[in-house]
Design a protein around this motif. Structure first.
Motif, PDB file in Angstrom:
ATOM      1  N   GLN A   1      34.398  23.630  49.500  1.00  0.00           N
ATOM      2  CA  GLN A   1      34.869  24.425  48.363  1.00  0.00           C
ATOM      3  C   GLN A   1      34.841  23.611  47.074  1.00  0.00           C
ATOM      4  OE1 GLN A   1      35.528  27.607  48.244  1.00  0.00           O
ATOM      5  NE2 GLN A   1      35.443  28.086  50.411  1.00  0.00           N
ATOM      6  N   ILE A   2      35.176  22.324  47.159  1.00  0.00           N
ATOM      7  CA  ILE A   2      35.104  21.457  45.984  1.00  0.00           C
ATOM      8  C   ILE A   2      33.667  21.363  45.500  1.00  0.00           C
ATOM      9  CG2 ILE A   2      35.349  19.083  45.155  1.00  0.00           C
ATOM     10  CD1 ILE A   2      37.749  18.767  46.984  1.00  0.00           C
ATOM     11  N   LYS A   3      32.750  21.127  46.416  1.00  0.00           N
ATOM     12  CA  LYS A   3      31.338  21.003  46.056  1.00  0.00           C
ATOM     13  C   LYS A   3      30.803  22.308  45.461  1.00  0.00           C
ATOM     14  CE  LYS A   3      28.689  19.371  49.285  1.00  0.00           C
ATOM     15  NZ  LYS A   3      27.793  19.322  50.481  1.00  0.00           N
ATOM     16  N   LYS A   4      31.149  23.425  46.073  1.00  0.00           N
ATOM     17  CA  LYS A   4      30.648  24.723  45.607  1.00  0.00           C
ATOM     18  C   LYS A   4      31.156  25.043  44.204  1.00  0.00           C
ATOM     19  CE  LYS A   4      32.500  28.630  46.898  1.00  0.00           C
ATOM     20  NZ  LYS A   4      32.943  29.830  47.666  1.00  0.00           N
ATOM     21  N   ASN A   5      32.423  24.798  43.973  1.00  0.00           N
ATOM     22  CA  ASN A   5      33.028  25.197  42.703  1.00  0.00           C
ATOM     23  C   ASN A   5      32.784  24.220  41.562  1.00  0.00           C
ATOM     24  OD1 ASN A   5      34.777  27.771  42.987  1.00  0.00           O
ATOM     25  ND2 ASN A   5      35.237  26.631  44.844  1.00  0.00           N
ATOM     26  N   THR A   6      32.637  22.945  41.863  1.00  0.00           N
ATOM     27  CA  THR A   6      32.490  21.955  40.790  1.00  0.00           C
ATOM     28  C   THR A   6      31.062  21.461  40.620  1.00  0.00           C
ATOM     29  OG1 THR A   6      32.862  19.957  42.118  1.00  0.00           O
ATOM     30  CG2 THR A   6      34.817  21.150  41.346  1.00  0.00           C
ATOM     31  N   THR A   7      30.222  21.618  41.635  1.00  0.00           N
ATOM     32  CA  THR A   7      28.841  21.102  41.680  1.00  0.00           C
ATOM     33  C   THR A   7      28.807  19.582  41.536  1.00  0.00           C
ATOM     34  OG1 THR A   7      28.259  21.242  39.294  1.00  0.00           O
ATOM     35  CG2 THR A   7      28.041  23.261  40.621  1.00  0.00           C
ATOM     36  N   LEU A   8      29.952  18.938  41.691  1.00  0.00           N
ATOM     37  CA  LEU A   8      30.058  17.491  41.505  1.00  0.00           C
ATOM     38  C   LEU A   8      30.458  16.812  42.814  1.00  0.00           C
ATOM     39  CD1 LEU A   8      32.027  17.586  38.141  1.00  0.00           C
ATOM     40  CD2 LEU A   8      29.619  16.949  38.405  1.00  0.00           C
ATOM     41  N   SER A   9      30.177  15.529  42.898  1.00  0.00           N
ATOM     42  CA  SER A   9      30.514  14.758  44.098  1.00  0.00           C
ATOM     43  C   SER A   9      31.788  13.968  43.853  1.00  0.00           C
ATOM     44  CB  SER A   9      29.360  13.816  44.462  1.00  0.00           C
ATOM     45  OG  SER A   9      28.185  14.550  44.733  1.00  0.00           O
TER      46      SER A   9
ATOM     47  N   THR B   1      31.023  28.505  38.451  1.00  0.00           N
ATOM     48  CA  THR B   1      32.386  28.452  37.947  1.00  0.00           C
ATOM     49  C   THR B   1      32.587  27.246  37.043  1.00  0.00           C
ATOM     50  OG1 THR B   1      33.093  29.449  40.029  1.00  0.00           O
ATOM     51  CG2 THR B   1      34.798  28.527  38.634  1.00  0.00           C
ATOM     52  N   VAL B   2      32.058  26.100  37.441  1.00  0.00           N
ATOM     53  CA  VAL B   2      32.274  24.883  36.669  1.00  0.00           C
ATOM     54  C   VAL B   2      31.609  24.969  35.301  1.00  0.00           C
ATOM     55  CG1 VAL B   2      30.251  23.643  37.562  1.00  0.00           C
ATOM     56  CG2 VAL B   2      32.277  22.361  36.828  1.00  0.00           C
ATOM     57  N   PHE B   3      30.489  25.673  35.211  1.00  0.00           N
ATOM     58  CA  PHE B   3      29.834  25.820  33.911  1.00  0.00           C
ATOM     59  C   PHE B   3      30.602  26.829  33.050  1.00  0.00           C
ATOM     60  CE2 PHE B   3      26.963  27.429  30.750  1.00  0.00           C
ATOM     61  CZ  PHE B   3      26.145  26.354  30.416  1.00  0.00           C
ATOM     62  N   ALA B   4      30.864  28.009  33.612  1.00  0.00           N
ATOM     63  CA  ALA B   4      31.529  29.063  32.839  1.00  0.00           C
ATOM     64  C   ALA B   4      32.925  28.645  32.394  1.00  0.00           C
ATOM     65  CB  ALA B   4      31.595  30.346  33.661  1.00  0.00           C
ATOM     66  N   GLU B   5      33.718  28.117  33.320  1.00  0.00           N
ATOM     67  CA  GLU B   5      35.084  27.747  32.982  1.00  0.00           C
ATOM     68  C   GLU B   5      35.121  26.425  32.212  1.00  0.00           C
ATOM     69  OE1 GLU B   5      37.216  29.804  33.091  1.00  0.00           O
ATOM     70  OE2 GLU B   5      36.819  31.198  34.728  1.00  0.00           O
ATOM     71  N   GLY B   6      34.197  25.525  32.553  1.00  0.00           N
ATOM     72  CA  GLY B   6      34.114  24.286  31.785  1.00  0.00           C
ATOM     73  C   GLY B   6      33.752  24.555  30.345  1.00  0.00           C
TER      74      GLY B   6
END
Length: 604
Positions: free
Chosen positions: A291-299, A462-467
Motif C-alpha cells: 500500500q505504501i508503494k502503490k500510494n507513494t510510488t516511492l521506496s 495519489t502522490v502526484f495529485a495530493e502532492g
C-alpha cells in the motif's frame, strides 16, 4: 479527490476558473512534442495503450460513465468472484507480454513516458492481485455502493436527459443488486478468514445502507430522477417510468439495502475486529508495504515515514506558537487550540454562509493564479455542499473532476454536516488545495491536454495529485494570500494535518497504534474538532497508505523546484516549471523526477 486508474474521476481518482479562462492567461495545452518521425515502436505503443484503455473499461463501467462513454451507462461493475479475478489477472498479464515485445530503446518523449508508466502500473497490478482486498470490498469512506447512490440521486455523472437514460439506470440497478449480493458473500468469506473491517468502520457502514430502507417511495433518494422528469416526455412515458422506478425502489432496491443492513448489524459488525491496523491481518506487513508503494510510488519504509512525520509535526507546532504570540493570545498552545475550536467567531452560523464564503474566496484566488502559471484549464468548477446521505462519513472537503466534454463543471465539495469542523481560517488554504491551483487545476488540465493517451488523461497517482495540491497550498504567500495571521494559521493547520497523517498511518498499520491513540495524538497536536479528528482517524484506518501521499508528494515536487532553481539560476522561470510539472499529466514520482531533470538539462 479519492485507486484504479480511472478513480481520479470518481473521487477526483480524483475534478474554469473565471480568472483563468481569459485568453490573456492561457495557452494551448499541448504535451511535450514528440520527435519529428514516429518510430515503429512508438506506433506499436500508441496502439497498445489505446486498446488497453478501452478494454480496461470492462472492469469499470462506472468510470466509463464519468468520462462520457455512454455505452456503459447501463452497466455496473462485475460481481466479486474468482472468475472475475482470473479474468483481470489474464488481462493484465496479456498486456505485460505485449508491452515487453516493444523495443523501449526506440522510444522518446511522450511515448517513453507512456511505456514507463504502463510497465510500472501493470507490474503493480499483478503484485496487488496477490492480496485479498476483495474480502473487504467496501468501507465507510469508499465503495461502489456510494457511487451508485450518487448516480441514482441524479446529481452525479449518470445522465437523466432522455427516455433511454432512465432505462439505462434501471439496468444499472440490476447490476448493482447482483454486485451487492456478491459483496455480502465476499465479506462472509472475510469473516471466515479473519480479514474483516475494524469495528468502528463497520459500524459507520450501517447507516449508509439503512438510509435507503424507506417505506414511502417518494422519500427514497432513487426517486429523485422521477421528481425531475424532462418536460418533453409524454404523459405515457412519465407514467410508465414512475411505475418502473417505484417498483425498482420498493420491490428490489429497498429489499437489497435491507438485506445488507441486516447482514451488517446481525453478522458482520459482531464479528468485526477490535484491532485497526493492516499489520494485524494475515500477511498484513507485506500488504501494508504494498500500500505504501502503490500510494507513494516511492521506496520508503514505514519507519522512515514515521520519523519524517514526527519531525514535521514538531516543526509546524513551533510555527503555530509563533502565530499564537503574533495575535497576542495569552496562554499555552493547547489553550490556543481550545480557543480556536470553541470560539464562535471562527465559525459560520449556517451552511449557506459557509458555501458563500468559499465562493467569494474562489473569485479572489482565480484573479491571482496567472501570476504563477501560464496555463489554466478551460473547465470551470463550482462550490457545493456534500449531499446529506454521505455527509456524516465524508471528508471535510473533496473534489470531483469535470466531464471531458465540458457539460459538467468540476465540483469543490464542502462538508457542512458539522460547521464546527469548518473554521473560517481554512478558507484560503482549503480552496487552494481542492480547487485552484490545486486539484481542479491539475486534474482538469490533465483531461484537456491534447494528444495525451487516454489511460493517462483519465488516470492518476495519489502522490502526484495530493502532492501537487499540498504544494499548491505552499504557493499561497506568493499569490498574495495568507496576509491575515489566522489565515496563515489555517495554512499551518492544513499542513499539520498532512504531517500527522505520516505519523498516524504508519502508527496504525505498522506500529500497533489504537484508534483512541490516534485520536488523542491529533487533538494534542492540532486545533481540529473531535468530530473531524474521528473522521480523519477512521479514514486512515480504512485507506492504508493513502494519507502518506500528501506530504511525500509535496516534498518531492518542492525538491524538484529547488533543484531546478539551483541548476538554472537566473534562467529559472516559475511559470515554466509549473507547466513542466503539469503538462504531461500525473506521473509516478521517480518518472517525474527523471523527466524534470531532462528538462533542466535541455535549458542549459
Amino acid at each position: 479527490m479519492k485507486n484504479f486508474k480511472l478513480t481520479m474521476l470518481v473521487t477526483c481518482v480524483i475534478s474554469a476558473l473565471s480568472g483563468c479562462s481569459s485568453s490573456n492567461n492561457t495557452v494551448q495545452i499541448t504535451p511535450n512534442a514528440p520527435s519529428a518521425t514516429t518510430s515503429l515502436s512508438a506506433q506499436q505503443l500508441n496502439t497498445l495503450v489505446e486498446q488497453y484503455f478501452v478494454e480496461s473499461l470492462q472492469f469499470n463501467p462506472l468510470g466509463g460513465t464519468f468520462i462520457g462513454y455512454n455505452e456503459y451507462n447501463n452497466q455496473f461493475i462485475n460481481p466479486i468472484s474468482e472468475q472475475q479475478r482470473n479474468k483481470m489477472r489474464a488481462f493484465t498479464e496479456a498486456y505485460q507480454q505485449r508491452l515487453v515485445a516493444i523495443d523501449s530503446k526506440q522510444l522518446t518523449g511522450q511515448a517513453l513516458l507512456s511505456y514507463q508508466i504502463l510497465k510500472r502500473d501493470l507490474a503493480l497490478s499483478v503484485e496487488g492481485q496477490g492480496f485479498p482486498s476483495y474480502l473487504i470490498p467496501i468501507n465507510q469512506m469508499s465503495g461502489a455502493h456510494n457511487t451508485f447512490a450518487g448516480f441514482g440521486s441524479a446529481q452525479s455523472a449518470q445522465p437523466f436527459n432522455n427516455y433511454q437514460d432512465y432505462e439505462n439506470f434501471i439496468s444499472r440497478a440490476d447490476g448493482f443488486i447482483t454486485w451487492l449480493d456478491s459483496v455480502e458473500q465476499a465479506m462472509q468469506q472475510g469473516i471466515q478468514q479473519r480479514i474483516v473491517l475494524p469495528k468502528p468502520l463497520a459500524e459507520k457502514l450501517l447507516p449508509q445502507f439503512k438510509a435507503h430502507v424507506v417505506s414511502d417511495v417518494k422519500e427514497s433518494l432513487f426517486y429523485s430522477p422521477i421528481k425531475q422528469l424532462p418536460e418533453q416526455f409524454t404523459a405515457q412515458q412519465k407514467q410508465q417510468l414512475t411505475e418502473q422506478y417505484s417498483a425498482l425502489i420498493m420491490d428490489r432496491l429497498v429489499p437489497a439495502y435491507k438485506k445488507m443492513s441486516d447482514f451488517l448489524a446481525n453478522t458482520y459488525i459482531p464479528q468485526s475486529r477490535d484491532s485497526v491496523g493492516y499489520s494485524d491481518l494475515p500477511n498484513g506487513k507485506a500488504w501494508y508495504e504494498y500500500q505504501i508503494k502503490k500510494n507513494t510510488t516511492l521506496s520508503l519504509s514505514a519507519d522512515e515515514i514515521h520519523t519524517i512525520g514526527l519531525q514535521e509535526v514538531s516543526r509546524i507546532l513551533s510555527e503555530m506558537k509563533a502565530v499564537k504570540n503574533n495575535v497576542g493570545f495569552e496562554g499555552s498552545l493547547a489553550d490556543f487550540f481550545t480557543h480556536l475550536r470553541e470560539s464562535d467567531e471562527f465559525y459560520y452560523d449556517t451552511p449557506e454562509q459557509l458555501i458563500a464564503a468559499y465562493e467569494a474566496v474562489k473569485l479572489k484566488i482565480d484573479a491571482r493564479v496567472p501570476s504563477l502559471f501560464n496555463i489554466a484549464p478551460k473547465a470551470d468548477y463550482i462550490v457545493k455542499a456534500v449531499e446529506d446521505f454521505r455527509a456524516e462519513s465524508a471528508a471535510g472537503a473533496s473534489y470531483q473532476s469535470p466531464s471531458p466534454d465540458g457539460s459538467r463543471p468540476g465540483i469543490f465539495y464542502i462538508n457542512t454536516f458539522n460547521l464546527k469542523a469548518q473554521p473560517k481560517f481554512l478558507l484560503e488554504t482549503l480552496s487552494i488545495h481542492e480547487a485552484a491551483p490545486g486539484h481542479h487545476f491539475q486534474i482538469a488540465l490533465q483531461q484537456e491536454v491534447e494528444s495525451l493517451p487516454l489511460f493517462r488523461k483519465f488516470g492518476g497517482y495519489t502522490v502526484f495529485a495530493e502532492g501537487w495540491a499540498l504544494y499548491a497550498e505552499s504557493l499561497g504567500k506568493e499569490l498574495g494570500l495568507f496576509t491575515d495571521p489566522y489565515m496563515w494559521y489555517g495554512r499551518l493547520a492544513d499542513e499539520q494535518l498532512r504531517a500527522m497523517r505520516l505519523v498516524l498511518d504508519t502508527g496504525f498499520h505498522a506500529k500497533g497504534w489504537t484508534r483512541q491513540q490516534g485520536i488523542d495524538y491529533m487533538l494534542e497536536n492540532s486545533s481540529m474538532a473531535l468530530s473531524d479528528v474521528t473522521a480523519e482517524v477512521e479514514r486512515y484506518i480504512a485507506w492504508p497508505g493513502q494519507a502518506l501521499s500528501y506530504k511525500l508528494g509535496q516534498f518531492k515536487i518542492q525538491e524538484l523546484r529547488d533543484y531546478s532553481k539551483k541548476q538554472l539560476g537566473k534562467r529559472f522561470d516559475i511559470k515554466e516549471f509549473h507547466t513542466q510539472i503539469l503538462i504531461d499529466g500525473a506521473l509516478p514520482m521517480p518518472i517525474l523526477e527523471a523527466k524534470i531533470k531532462r528538462w533542466v538539462n535541455s535549458q542549459r
